[in-house]
Design a protein around this motif. Structure first.
Motif, PDB file in Angstrom:
ATOM      1  N   ARG A  51      39.551  27.923  43.843  1.00  0.00           N
ATOM      2  CA  ARG A  51      39.312  28.776  42.679  1.00  0.00           C
ATOM      3  C   ARG A  51      40.623  29.342  42.163  1.00  0.00           C
ATOM      4  O   ARG A  51      40.830  29.455  40.969  1.00  0.00           O
ATOM      5  CB  ARG A  51      38.367  29.910  43.084  1.00  0.00           C
ATOM      6  CG  ARG A  51      37.999  30.805  41.929  1.00  0.00           C
ATOM      7  CD  ARG A  51      37.008  31.860  42.315  1.00  0.00           C
ATOM      8  NE  ARG A  51      37.649  32.786  43.249  1.00  0.00           N
ATOM      9  CZ  ARG A  51      36.996  33.621  44.028  1.00  0.00           C
ATOM     10  NH1 ARG A  51      35.692  33.626  44.026  1.00  0.00           N
ATOM     11  NH2 ARG A  51      37.630  34.420  44.837  1.00  0.00           N
ATOM     12  N   TYR A  52      41.523  29.697  43.071  1.00  0.00           N
ATOM     13  CA  TYR A  52      42.789  30.261  42.639  1.00  0.00           C
ATOM     14  C   TYR A  52      43.795  29.184  42.232  1.00  0.00           C
ATOM     15  O   TYR A  52      44.652  29.430  41.398  1.00  0.00           O
ATOM     16  CB  TYR A  52      43.376  31.162  43.738  1.00  0.00           C
ATOM     17  CG  TYR A  52      42.588  32.442  43.901  1.00  0.00           C
ATOM     18  CD1 TYR A  52      42.617  33.404  42.901  1.00  0.00           C
ATOM     19  CD2 TYR A  52      41.812  32.662  45.021  1.00  0.00           C
ATOM     20  CE1 TYR A  52      41.888  34.566  43.046  1.00  0.00           C
ATOM     21  CE2 TYR A  52      41.086  33.816  45.166  1.00  0.00           C
ATOM     22  CZ  TYR A  52      41.125  34.780  44.159  1.00  0.00           C
ATOM     23  OH  TYR A  52      40.406  35.926  44.306  1.00  0.00           O
ATOM     24  N   GLU A  53      43.669  28.047  42.838  1.00  0.00           N
ATOM     25  CA  GLU A  53      44.627  26.982  42.508  1.00  0.00           C
ATOM     26  C   GLU A  53      44.259  26.314  41.188  1.00  0.00           C
ATOM     27  O   GLU A  53      45.134  25.993  40.397  1.00  0.00           O
ATOM     28  CB  GLU A  53      44.651  25.944  43.629  1.00  0.00           C
ATOM     29  CG  GLU A  53      45.292  26.479  44.887  1.00  0.00           C
ATOM     30  CD  GLU A  53      45.172  25.511  46.039  1.00  0.00           C
ATOM     31  OE1 GLU A  53      44.645  24.396  45.850  1.00  0.00           O
ATOM     32  OE2 GLU A  53      45.588  25.878  47.151  1.00  0.00           O
ATOM     33  N   ASP A 107      37.989  28.292  34.124  1.00  0.00           N
ATOM     34  CA  ASP A 107      37.750  29.060  32.918  1.00  0.00           C
ATOM     35  C   ASP A 107      37.505  30.525  33.280  1.00  0.00           C
ATOM     36  O   ASP A 107      36.849  30.865  34.255  1.00  0.00           O
ATOM     37  CB  ASP A 107      36.608  28.324  32.236  1.00  0.00           C
ATOM     38  CG  ASP A 107      35.590  29.106  31.565  1.00  0.00           C
ATOM     39  OD1 ASP A 107      35.861  30.250  31.228  1.00  0.00           O
ATOM     40  OD2 ASP A 107      34.511  28.548  31.350  1.00  0.00           O
ATOM     41  N   ARG A 108      38.093  31.373  32.539  1.00  0.00           N
ATOM     42  CA  ARG A 108      38.081  32.812  32.805  1.00  0.00           C
ATOM     43  C   ARG A 108      36.667  33.395  32.727  1.00  0.00           C
ATOM     44  O   ARG A 108      36.320  34.299  33.476  1.00  0.00           O
ATOM     45  CB  ARG A 108      39.017  33.483  31.798  1.00  0.00           C
ATOM     46  CG  ARG A 108      39.219  34.950  32.060  1.00  0.00           C
ATOM     47  CD  ARG A 108      40.362  35.461  31.170  1.00  0.00           C
ATOM     48  NE  ARG A 108      40.540  36.872  31.294  1.00  0.00           N
ATOM     49  CZ  ARG A 108      41.196  37.475  32.249  1.00  0.00           C
ATOM     50  NH1 ARG A 108      41.745  36.766  33.195  1.00  0.00           N
ATOM     51  NH2 ARG A 108      41.318  38.778  32.277  1.00  0.00           N
ATOM     52  N   LYS A 109      35.831  32.867  31.854  1.00  0.00           N
ATOM     53  CA  LYS A 109      34.461  33.369  31.692  1.00  0.00           C
ATOM     54  C   LYS A 109      33.642  33.149  32.957  1.00  0.00           C
ATOM     55  O   LYS A 109      32.872  34.012  33.367  1.00  0.00           O
ATOM     56  CB  LYS A 109      33.775  32.685  30.522  1.00  0.00           C
ATOM     57  CG  LYS A 109      34.242  33.171  29.185  1.00  0.00           C
ATOM     58  CD  LYS A 109      33.440  32.511  28.088  1.00  0.00           C
ATOM     59  CE  LYS A 109      33.959  32.938  26.731  1.00  0.00           C
ATOM     60  NZ  LYS A 109      33.218  32.304  25.659  1.00  0.00           N
ATOM     61  N   LEU A 121      34.769  33.001  35.991  1.00  0.00           N
ATOM     62  CA  LEU A 121      35.228  33.953  36.993  1.00  0.00           C
ATOM     63  C   LEU A 121      34.669  35.355  36.725  1.00  0.00           C
ATOM     64  O   LEU A 121      34.241  36.053  37.647  1.00  0.00           O
ATOM     65  CB  LEU A 121      36.755  34.006  37.020  1.00  0.00           C
ATOM     66  CG  LEU A 121      37.463  32.813  37.652  1.00  0.00           C
ATOM     67  CD1 LEU A 121      38.977  32.963  37.510  1.00  0.00           C
ATOM     68  CD2 LEU A 121      37.090  32.703  39.109  1.00  0.00           C
ATOM     69  N   LEU A 122      34.650  35.735  35.488  1.00  0.00           N
ATOM     70  CA  LEU A 122      34.108  37.046  35.127  1.00  0.00           C
ATOM     71  C   LEU A 122      32.615  37.116  35.437  1.00  0.00           C
ATOM     72  O   LEU A 122      32.119  38.131  35.937  1.00  0.00           O
ATOM     73  CB  LEU A 122      34.355  37.348  33.648  1.00  0.00           C
ATOM     74  CG  LEU A 122      35.812  37.630  33.270  1.00  0.00           C
ATOM     75  CD1 LEU A 122      35.939  37.821  31.766  1.00  0.00           C
ATOM     76  CD2 LEU A 122      36.322  38.859  34.000  1.00  0.00           C
ATOM     77  N   ARG A 123      31.896  36.015  35.168  1.00  0.00           N
ATOM     78  CA  ARG A 123      30.458  35.975  35.493  1.00  0.00           C
ATOM     79  C   ARG A 123      30.247  36.063  37.003  1.00  0.00           C
ATOM     80  O   ARG A 123      29.356  36.756  37.468  1.00  0.00           O
ATOM     81  CB  ARG A 123      29.829  34.681  34.954  1.00  0.00           C
ATOM     82  CG  ARG A 123      29.351  34.861  33.523  1.00  0.00           C
ATOM     83  CD  ARG A 123      28.578  33.651  33.043  1.00  0.00           C
ATOM     84  NE  ARG A 123      29.574  32.743  32.449  1.00  0.00           N
ATOM     85  CZ  ARG A 123      29.707  31.454  32.696  1.00  0.00           C
ATOM     86  NH1 ARG A 123      28.887  30.864  33.526  1.00  0.00           N
ATOM     87  NH2 ARG A 123      30.631  30.741  32.129  1.00  0.00           N
ATOM     88  N   ALA A 124      31.091  35.390  37.752  1.00  0.00           N
ATOM     89  CA  ALA A 124      30.981  35.435  39.209  1.00  0.00           C
ATOM     90  C   ALA A 124      31.254  36.852  39.713  1.00  0.00           C
ATOM     91  O   ALA A 124      30.558  37.353  40.618  1.00  0.00           O
ATOM     92  CB  ALA A 124      31.943  34.445  39.847  1.00  0.00           C
ATOM     93  N   LEU A 125      32.249  37.518  39.153  1.00  0.00           N
ATOM     94  CA  LEU A 125      32.540  38.891  39.534  1.00  0.00           C
ATOM     95  C   LEU A 125      31.397  39.831  39.161  1.00  0.00           C
ATOM     96  O   LEU A 125      31.037  40.744  39.928  1.00  0.00           O
ATOM     97  CB  LEU A 125      33.844  39.366  38.881  1.00  0.00           C
ATOM     98  CG  LEU A 125      35.128  38.810  39.495  1.00  0.00           C
ATOM     99  CD1 LEU A 125      36.342  39.235  38.667  1.00  0.00           C
ATOM    100  CD2 LEU A 125      35.283  39.285  40.923  1.00  0.00           C
ATOM    101  N   GLU A 126      30.809  39.613  38.009  1.00  0.00           N
ATOM    102  CA  GLU A 126      29.662  40.424  37.586  1.00  0.00           C
ATOM    103  C   GLU A 126      28.480  40.235  38.528  1.00  0.00           C
ATOM    104  O   GLU A 126      27.822  41.208  38.915  1.00  0.00           O
ATOM    105  CB  GLU A 126      29.241  40.067  36.153  1.00  0.00           C
ATOM    106  CG  GLU A 126      30.075  40.704  35.070  1.00  0.00           C
ATOM    107  CD  GLU A 126      30.010  42.216  35.122  1.00  0.00           C
ATOM    108  OE1 GLU A 126      28.901  42.787  35.289  1.00  0.00           O
ATOM    109  OE2 GLU A 126      31.079  42.840  35.033  1.00  0.00           O
ATOM    110  N   ARG A 127      28.229  38.962  38.888  1.00  0.00           N
ATOM    111  CA  ARG A 127      27.137  38.689  39.838  1.00  0.00           C
ATOM    112  C   ARG A 127      27.412  39.378  41.172  1.00  0.00           C
ATOM    113  O   ARG A 127      26.520  39.940  41.806  1.00  0.00           O
ATOM    114  CB  ARG A 127      26.965  37.185  40.044  1.00  0.00           C
ATOM    115  CG  ARG A 127      26.241  36.497  38.900  1.00  0.00           C
ATOM    116  CD  ARG A 127      25.798  35.102  39.297  1.00  0.00           C
ATOM    117  NE  ARG A 127      26.878  34.289  39.853  1.00  0.00           N
ATOM    118  CZ  ARG A 127      27.584  33.378  39.174  1.00  0.00           C
ATOM    119  NH1 ARG A 127      27.317  33.129  37.922  1.00  0.00           N
ATOM    120  NH2 ARG A 127      28.542  32.713  39.781  1.00  0.00           N
ATOM    121  N   GLN A 128      28.666  39.335  41.600  1.00  0.00           N
ATOM    122  CA  GLN A 128      29.033  39.970  42.855  1.00  0.00           C
ATOM    123  C   GLN A 128      28.844  41.490  42.766  1.00  0.00           C
ATOM    124  O   GLN A 128      28.294  42.113  43.670  1.00  0.00           O
ATOM    125  CB  GLN A 128      30.484  39.636  43.193  1.00  0.00           C
ATOM    126  CG  GLN A 128      30.919  40.156  44.543  1.00  0.00           C
ATOM    127  CD  GLN A 128      32.360  39.776  44.864  1.00  0.00           C
ATOM    128  OE1 GLN A 128      33.106  39.345  43.982  1.00  0.00           O
ATOM    129  NE2 GLN A 128      32.739  39.932  46.107  1.00  0.00           N
TER     130      GLN A 128
END
Length: 120
Positions: free
Chosen positions: A8-10, A14-16, A18-25
């Motif tokens: 994921r870091y390498e 798409d930024r969206k 990642l943001l959705r994953a953070l929101e889910r978390q």
């Protein structure tokens, strides 16, 4: 780190996403905290109910004990009252016998006689 985390870091994903994953978390964390507070409130309510039930049982046992104590007190009072009644009746009987003895003594004295009294 696991492969998915490093990937994921390498990979420049798409930024969206990642943001959705953070929101889910974040949502998952909030949900877990909500469930934890609900569990704690249920646990506290169970403890309060248990204490209330214990107090009710204690009151019932205490009432029974107070009833028995009161019954013993009443029995003692009845025993004392019966004893006092016997003492009063005995005193009244003694007065009656004394009065009768005086009457007999007066009758005997009027006849010139007396009760026999042994002298020792």
């Amino acid at each position: 780190m696991s492969l998915s985390t490093s990937y994921r870091y390498e990979a420049n994903l798409d930024r969206k996403s990642l943001l959705r994953a953070l929101e889910r978390q974040k949502d998952r964390i909030k949900y877990d905290e909500l469930m934890d507070t609900r569990d704690n409130s249920v646990k506290l309510e169970k403890e309060a109910n248990l204490r209330a039930e214990w107090n009710e049982n204690l009151e019932e046992a205490s009432q029974g004990k107070h009833f028995r104590e009161d019954l013993n007190i009443v029995k003692g009072e009845m025993r004392i009252a019966n004893k006092a009644t016997v003492d009063v009746r005995r005193a009244a009987l003694k007065q009656l016998l004394d009065r009768d003895r005086k009457i007999y003594e007066q009758e005997l004295n009027s006849l010139g006689k007396t009760f026999y009294v042994q002298r020792t």
